[in-house]
Motif scaffolding. Structure first.
Motif, mmCIF file in Angstrom:
data_model
loop_
_atom_site.group_PDB
_atom_site.id
_atom_site.type_symbol
_atom_site.label_atom_id
_atom_site.label_comp_id
_atom_site.label_asym_id
_atom_site.label_seq_id
_atom_site.Cartn_x
_atom_site.Cartn_y
_atom_site.Cartn_z
ATOM 1 N N LEU A 4 0.832 -1.197 0.000
ATOM 2 C CA LEU A 4 0.000 0.000 0.000
ATOM 3 C C LEU A 4 0.873 1.255 0.000
ATOM 4 C CD1 LEU A 4 -2.721 -0.962 2.624
ATOM 5 C CD2 LEU A 4 -2.832 -1.160 0.153
ATOM 6 N N ILE A 5 0.390 2.289 -0.680
ATOM 7 C CA ILE A 5 1.124 3.548 -0.797
ATOM 8 C C ILE A 5 0.372 4.621 -0.028
ATOM 9 C CG2 ILE A 5 1.985 5.295 -2.402
ATOM 10 C CD1 ILE A 5 1.928 3.006 -4.543
ATOM 11 N N GLU A 6 1.066 5.213 0.964
ATOM 12 C CA GLU A 6 0.430 6.251 1.775
ATOM 13 C C GLU A 6 0.037 7.430 0.908
ATOM 14 O OE1 GLU A 6 0.928 8.536 6.037
ATOM 15 O OE2 GLU A 6 2.590 7.348 5.288
ATOM 16 N N ASN A 7 -1.109 8.018 1.184
ATOM 17 C CA ASN A 7 -1.719 9.145 0.482
ATOM 18 C C ASN A 7 -2.239 8.798 -0.905
ATOM 19 O OD1 ASN A 7 -1.297 10.956 2.639
ATOM 20 N ND2 ASN A 7 0.804 11.245 1.976
ATOM 21 N N GLU A 8 -2.043 7.567 -1.335
ATOM 22 C CA GLU A 8 -2.657 7.102 -2.585
ATOM 23 C C GLU A 8 -3.699 6.034 -2.253
ATOM 24 O OE1 GLU A 8 -1.378 4.554 -6.479
ATOM 25 O OE2 GLU A 8 -0.016 6.153 -5.850
ATOM 26 N N ASP A 9 -3.301 5.072 -1.430
ATOM 27 C CA ASP A 9 -4.189 3.977 -1.043
ATOM 28 C C ASP A 9 -4.831 4.214 0.324
ATOM 29 O OD1 ASP A 9 -3.626 2.432 -3.347
ATOM 30 O OD2 ASP A 9 -1.773 1.716 -2.426
ATOM 31 N N TYR A 10 -4.181 5.002 1.159
ATOM 32 C CA TYR A 10 -4.679 5.252 2.508
ATOM 33 C C TYR A 10 -4.057 6.521 3.066
ATOM 34 C CZ TYR A 10 -0.141 3.760 4.265
ATOM 35 O OH TYR A 10 1.204 3.679 4.522
ATOM 36 N N PHE A 12 -3.841 8.596 7.293
ATOM 37 C CA PHE A 12 -4.167 8.477 8.715
ATOM 38 C C PHE A 12 -4.943 9.689 9.176
ATOM 39 C CE2 PHE A 12 -0.638 5.506 8.403
ATOM 40 C CZ PHE A 12 -1.144 4.439 9.113
ATOM 41 N N GLU A 13 -5.974 9.433 9.987
ATOM 42 C CA GLU A 13 -6.792 10.498 10.562
ATOM 43 C C GLU A 13 -7.094 10.111 12.005
ATOM 44 O OE1 GLU A 13 -9.975 12.619 8.280
ATOM 45 O OE2 GLU A 13 -11.222 11.471 9.678
ATOM 46 N N GLY A 15 -5.232 8.934 14.194
ATOM 47 C CA GLY A 15 -4.600 7.668 14.531
ATOM 48 C C GLY A 15 -5.177 6.448 13.843
ATOM 49 N N LEU A 16 -6.169 6.639 12.984
ATOM 50 C CA LEU A 16 -6.784 5.521 12.267
ATOM 51 C C LEU A 16 -6.420 5.562 10.789
ATOM 52 C CD1 LEU A 16 -10.349 5.711 13.830
ATOM 53 C CD2 LEU A 16 -8.503 4.165 14.473
ATOM 54 N N MET A 17 -6.238 4.390 10.189
ATOM 55 C CA MET A 17 -5.956 4.326 8.764
ATOM 56 C C MET A 17 -7.280 4.359 8.003
ATOM 57 S SD MET A 17 -3.646 1.753 6.439
ATOM 58 C CE MET A 17 -4.376 0.260 6.979
ATOM 59 N N VAL A 18 -7.375 5.264 7.032
ATOM 60 C CA VAL A 18 -8.577 5.417 6.212
ATOM 61 C C VAL A 18 -8.205 5.023 4.780
ATOM 62 C CG1 VAL A 18 -10.324 7.033 5.390
ATOM 63 C CG2 VAL A 18 -9.352 7.325 7.677
ATOM 64 N N LEU A 19 -8.924 4.051 4.218
ATOM 65 C CA LEU A 19 -8.671 3.624 2.839
ATOM 66 C C LEU A 19 -9.287 4.621 1.871
ATOM 67 C CD1 LEU A 19 -9.437 -0.155 3.310
ATOM 68 C CD2 LEU A 19 -7.197 0.928 3.204
ATOM 69 N N THR A 20 -8.592 4.895 0.767
ATOM 70 C CA THR A 20 -9.079 5.847 -0.227
ATOM 71 C C THR A 20 -9.995 5.155 -1.229
ATOM 72 O OG1 THR A 20 -7.246 5.464 -1.747
ATOM 73 C CG2 THR A 20 -6.934 7.197 -0.075
ATOM 74 N N GLU A 21 -10.750 5.965 -1.947
ATOM 75 C CA GLU A 21 -11.623 5.431 -3.000
ATOM 76 C C GLU A 21 -10.793 4.704 -4.058
ATOM 77 O OE1 GLU A 21 -15.028 6.833 -6.210
ATOM 78 O OE2 GLU A 21 -14.120 8.328 -4.898
ATOM 79 N N ALA A 22 -9.627 5.249 -4.378
ATOM 80 C CA ALA A 22 -8.757 4.620 -5.385
ATOM 81 C C ALA A 22 -8.389 3.198 -4.963
ATOM 82 C CB ALA A 22 -7.502 5.455 -5.604
ATOM 83 N N ARG A 36 -15.775 5.048 4.536
ATOM 84 C CA ARG A 36 -16.033 6.461 4.228
ATOM 85 C C ARG A 36 -15.967 6.749 2.735
ATOM 86 N NH1 ARG A 36 -12.398 10.708 7.206
ATOM 87 N NH2 ARG A 36 -13.608 9.850 8.902
ATOM 88 N N HIS A 37 -15.007 6.160 2.035
ATOM 89 C CA HIS A 37 -14.808 6.459 0.622
ATOM 90 C C HIS A 37 -15.254 5.325 -0.297
ATOM 91 C CE1 HIS A 37 -12.687 10.032 1.820
ATOM 92 N NE2 HIS A 37 -11.859 9.328 2.565
ATOM 93 N N CYS A 38 -16.184 4.506 0.158
ATOM 94 C CA CYS A 38 -16.643 3.359 -0.635
ATOM 95 C C CYS A 38 -17.213 3.821 -1.983
ATOM 96 C CB CYS A 38 -17.701 2.573 0.121
ATOM 97 S SG CYS A 38 -18.200 1.073 -0.757
#
Length: 53
Positions: A4-10, A12-13, A15-22, A36-38
């Motif tokens: 996984l690539i930070e800021n492309e795939d996920y 942090f907010e 302290g939690l990892m949030v997956l991106t729509e991409a 959130r980004h489903c």
């Protein structure tokens, strides 16, 4: 599994990892957890689900 690539795939907010729509689109299915980004809309039964192994 691809790394996984930070800021492309996920990201942090609070302290939690949030997956991106991409990332969720690349994954190819809805996990049903209300991400959130489903990118998958519609009723849960109409969304692509995890392939059974």
């Amino acid at each position: 599994m691809e790394k996984l690539i930070e800021n492309e795939d996920y990201y942090f907010e609070d302290g939690l990892m949030v997956l991106t729509e991409a990332y969720l689109k690349k994954r190819g299915y809805c996990c049903g957890n209300g991400c959130r980004h489903c990118p998958y809309e519609g009723e849960p039964d109409e969304r692509p689900s995890k392939p059974k192994s």
